[in-house]
Design a protein around this motif. Structure first.
Motif, mmCIF file in Angstrom:
data_model
loop_
_atom_site.group_PDB
_atom_site.id
_atom_site.type_symbol
_atom_site.label_atom_id
_atom_site.label_comp_id
_atom_site.label_asym_id
_atom_site.label_seq_id
_atom_site.Cartn_x
_atom_site.Cartn_y
_atom_site.Cartn_z
ATOM 1 N N THR A 181 -6.944 3.979 -5.970
ATOM 2 C CA THR A 181 -7.664 3.224 -4.942
ATOM 3 C C THR A 181 -6.922 1.886 -4.848
ATOM 4 N N LYS B 61 -15.690 3.307 5.773
ATOM 5 C CA LYS B 61 -15.066 3.293 4.541
ATOM 6 C C LYS B 61 -16.038 2.533 3.630
ATOM 7 N N LYS C 13 0.838 3.923 -3.070
ATOM 8 C CA LYS C 13 0.548 5.515 -2.564
ATOM 9 C C LYS C 13 1.878 6.317 -3.094
ATOM 10 N N SER D 200 0.970 -1.191 0.059
ATOM 11 C CA SER D 200 0.032 0.081 0.101
ATOM 12 C C SER D 200 0.597 1.517 0.267
ATOM 13 N N THR E 67 -8.445 1.453 0.584
ATOM 14 C CA THR E 67 -9.007 2.608 0.533
ATOM 15 C C THR E 67 -10.860 2.353 0.737
ATOM 16 N N HIS E 68 -11.321 0.897 0.331
ATOM 17 C CA HIS E 68 -12.579 0.807 0.515
ATOM 18 C C HIS E 68 -12.790 -0.905 0.793
#
Length: 671
Positions: free
Chosen positions: A216, A265, A209, A205, A235-236
């Motif tokens: 996402t 989320k 980023k 992750s 992110t979800h």
């Protein structure tokens, strides 16, 4: 393109393509590809960089291009989709990679039984070679993600097959020994696998980023009851749940999303166009069936992703996307009543208790949790599933499942909750103290004596006033087919019903007739006991309902519920197969605050198959719902057509009457 906020009408386009297919993408037409999706009202789609076979679909220098592909399929898809304003997260298979396993056998996981985590040689059984993400394979994944982010405008990454899995290879054993993990301690081994998984997620992750800050990120296979562990890395959250596959079923998504949606989320529900499982070329749902599944997803607060599989030659099937378009046209019209609307919940079921099954990547809850959610949905009780770390103070009722072990921290939380006016239901051996006779809950209304001496036990519901229309009879002994418990009410508690024993349990030596022995005599013990707002169930009715689907268990709970949860958010006047979900949508410059009622009819036809199908909908009539509204409504109407709906108001309740319902209706109470 920015994929946030998440879009409501998504496709997950599988493309696991055998190396024996040598005509990959030969019929792909970028304009037709994008136009087909647009005409189907699709606005987001997951597309493949690397599949389970291990091949890539772009000119990679890190991985291996599929031998049947001779152009940049991924790049052509991204360009066409972005031109059509369709976001397209990139799919990368993680644990399953056939090719990498062949090239690097040292990366392959070995199961506890000593077998390689792959299909057996010369076997046609389903399965994939499974790799360890703490080996050099992790660097391979990182390098491919770097390559993709540098080559394309990345909307997001959709990482698949991300469940934890212990590795008992010689290398894996040495890794565990070095970390002080006893190899014969299954709990410690699994905990090590989970920590290893979390380190990989944190690394990946952070890497994504750094390369694509707006992308996402999702890790599929992580929606289990311990999903709080992975929330910070994604992110979800997405609940993969193809209900007709035999793996999930029609209650899996409603149960698991009720936990996923509690972490703050956005959520996505994934179904499929297939008749059964992934990769079902030639399998297709009906429009009624797909609309039902989409309705269940949005009614629980999710966006929708419909699974499809692209033909190796690269052309989308027109019939599939006519089907998708029939559902997504309806969802697009409803979006003004979906965006920023939040599902309401007044009851919470704690995600505790022993699991009876645990399949890699497929989340489940304990039978008591699943039975409670099924029962509450049928009764119209608005509910969530929460873990032990959740804030339970915002719920009016909490259910502690049978068999749940309660540590000091959770015990204190539950005691504070009850002291603050919250209602609590617990069953069987939940929260039993070490002495075996008391419970760790301060307001527990019973003392535990023993397990009921026979299976089944019998429930005589004397003193339990049935709800209007209920067929529960106080002169009948209802079988409880599982283990019940004998308890003694404490002073000041109210006892309900009479628990009775059978003549004997069925064994090789004592048996009777085709099944079990009939009722014998009373055990001088209650079925349920309540003190204040704490209710104990001596027969774990929720797990019994999940296992046996016996209407009498639901009827008993429904009769006892008003003392714990009066003035509910809604009361349906409808059969249990009509699901009622309530959302709140805040006011905007365009509209006043809204209470939004989703009604969905589950109309399954008879079948000899394990999973029933809802592929033939029909109109039902004379349904009504009482909805609690603090203020008189300015207007009540159907969305999206705006047609006014008749209603009456009495006290704090508005009663909405629907002239008819075919699969799905949305009622808006405005003002």
């Amino acid at each position: 393109m920015n994929a946030m906020p998440l879009r409501y009408r998504q496709i997950h386009l599988d493309f696991h393509t055998s190396p024996h297919c040598l005509d990959v993408g030969v019929e792909f037409d970028a304009n037709e590809f994008a136009r087909t999706l647009q005409e189907a009202h699709v606005n987001a789609i997951n597309i493949f960089a690397k599949c389970h076979h291990g091949y890539s679909y772009y000119p990679t220098k890190v991985g291996v291009v599929h031998p049947g592909l001779h152009f940049d399929l991924l790049g052509a898809q991204i360009e066409a989709l972005h031109h059509a304003n369709i976001v397209c997260p990139i799919y990368v298979s993680i644990l399953w990679d056939e090719l990498a396993g062949q090239q690097h056998p040292e990366w392959v996981i070995v199961n506890k039984d000593g077998r390689v985590a792959s299909r057996a040689p010369l076997s046609n059984a389903w399965g994939w070679t499974t790799l360890d993400i703490s080996t050099g394979y992790a660097d391979y994944v990182m390098d491919q993600v770097t390559e993709l982010a540098k080559m394309y405008e990345v909307d997001g990454f959709w990482f698949d097959i991300c469940f934890p899995k212990p590795n008992y290879s010689p290398w894996g054993q040495e890794q565990m020994r070095a970390a002080g993990v006893p190899l014969d301690d299954d709990h410690a081994v699994w905990e090590f696998a989970r920590r290893k998984q979390e380190r990989f997620f944190a690394r990946l992750s952070q890497h994504v980023k750094s390369l694509a800050p707006e992308a996402t990120i999702y890790y599929n296979g992580t929606i289990k009851r311990d999903m709080r562990r992975i929330v910070d890395y994604a992110t979800h959250l997405e609940v993969e749940s193809l209900p007709t596959s035999g793996t999930w079923g029609y209650l899996h998504y409603p149960v698991m999303v009720r936990q996923a949606r509690t972490y703050g989320k956005p959520t996505i529900g994934m179904t499929g166009r297939f008749h059964n499982f992934w990769g079902d070329f030639g399998g297709l749902k009906t429009a009624d069936q797909l609309l039902y599944e989409c309705a269940v997803i949005v009614a629980a607060g999710g966006r929708i992703s419909i699974g499809d599989q692209l033909h190796p030659r690269g052309r989308l099937d027109p019939a599939v996307y006519r089907l998708v378009g029939s559902a997504y046209a309806r969802i697009e019209q409803l979006e003004p009543w979906l965006v920023d609307a939040t599902p309401l919940a007044e009851a919470a079921v704690l995600a505790l208790g022993p699991l009876h099954e645990d399949v890699d990547g497929v989340g489940s809850q304990s039978p008591d949790v699943e039975g409670a959610i099924q029962m509450f949905i049928e009764m119209g009780v608005q509910c969530d599933v929460v873990d032990a770390a959740a804030d339970i103070s915002r719920y009016r009722l909490v259910v502690l499942p049978d068999g749940a072990e309660v540590d000091e921290a959770l015990g204190a939380k539950l005691n504070d909750y009850v002291a603050g006016g919250g209602a609590l239901i617990f069953s069987g051996t939940a929260a039993r103290a070490a002495d075996g006779s008391s419970f760790v809950l301060a307001e527990a209304p019973v003392r535990y004596r023993e397990a009921a001496p026979t299976t089944p036990s019998y429930l005589r519901p004397t003193g339990i006033a049935p709800t209007p229309g209920s067929e529960l009879a106080d002169d009948y002994d209802y079988a409880f087919y599982d283990q019940a418990h004998v308890v003694e009410p404490l002073p000041g508690a109210i006892a309900y019903g009479d628990l009775r024993r059978a003549y004997f349990s069925r064994t090789w030596a004592t048996f009777m007739g085709h099944q079990h022995a009939p009722v014998d005599r009373s055990l001088n013990a209650p079925i349920a006991v309540r003190r204040g707002k704490v209710l104990y169930l001596a027969a774990p009715l929720f797990s019994g309902y999940k296992k046996w689907d016996y209407w009498a268990y639901r009827a008993i709970v429904e009769a006892l519920l008003p003392d714990l949860l009066p003035d509910r958010l809604l009361y349906p006047h409808a059969p249990g197969w009509v699901e009622c979900s309530l959302h709140a949508q805040p006011a905007t410059a365009e509209h006043p605050p809204r209470t939004i009622l989703h009604l969905i009819a589950y109309q399954a036809r008879r079948t000899l198959q394990q999973i029933p199908h809802v592929d033939q909908a029909w109109t039902v009539a004379d349904l009504s719902v009482r909805v609690r509204c603090a203020q008189p409504p300015a207007r009540v109407y159907l969305a999206p057509n705006g047609k006014d709906v008749p209603y009456t108001r009495e006290g704090d309740y508005v009663t909405v009457t629907l002239p008819k319902l075919t699969t799905y209706a949305v009622v808006v109470i405005e003002g």
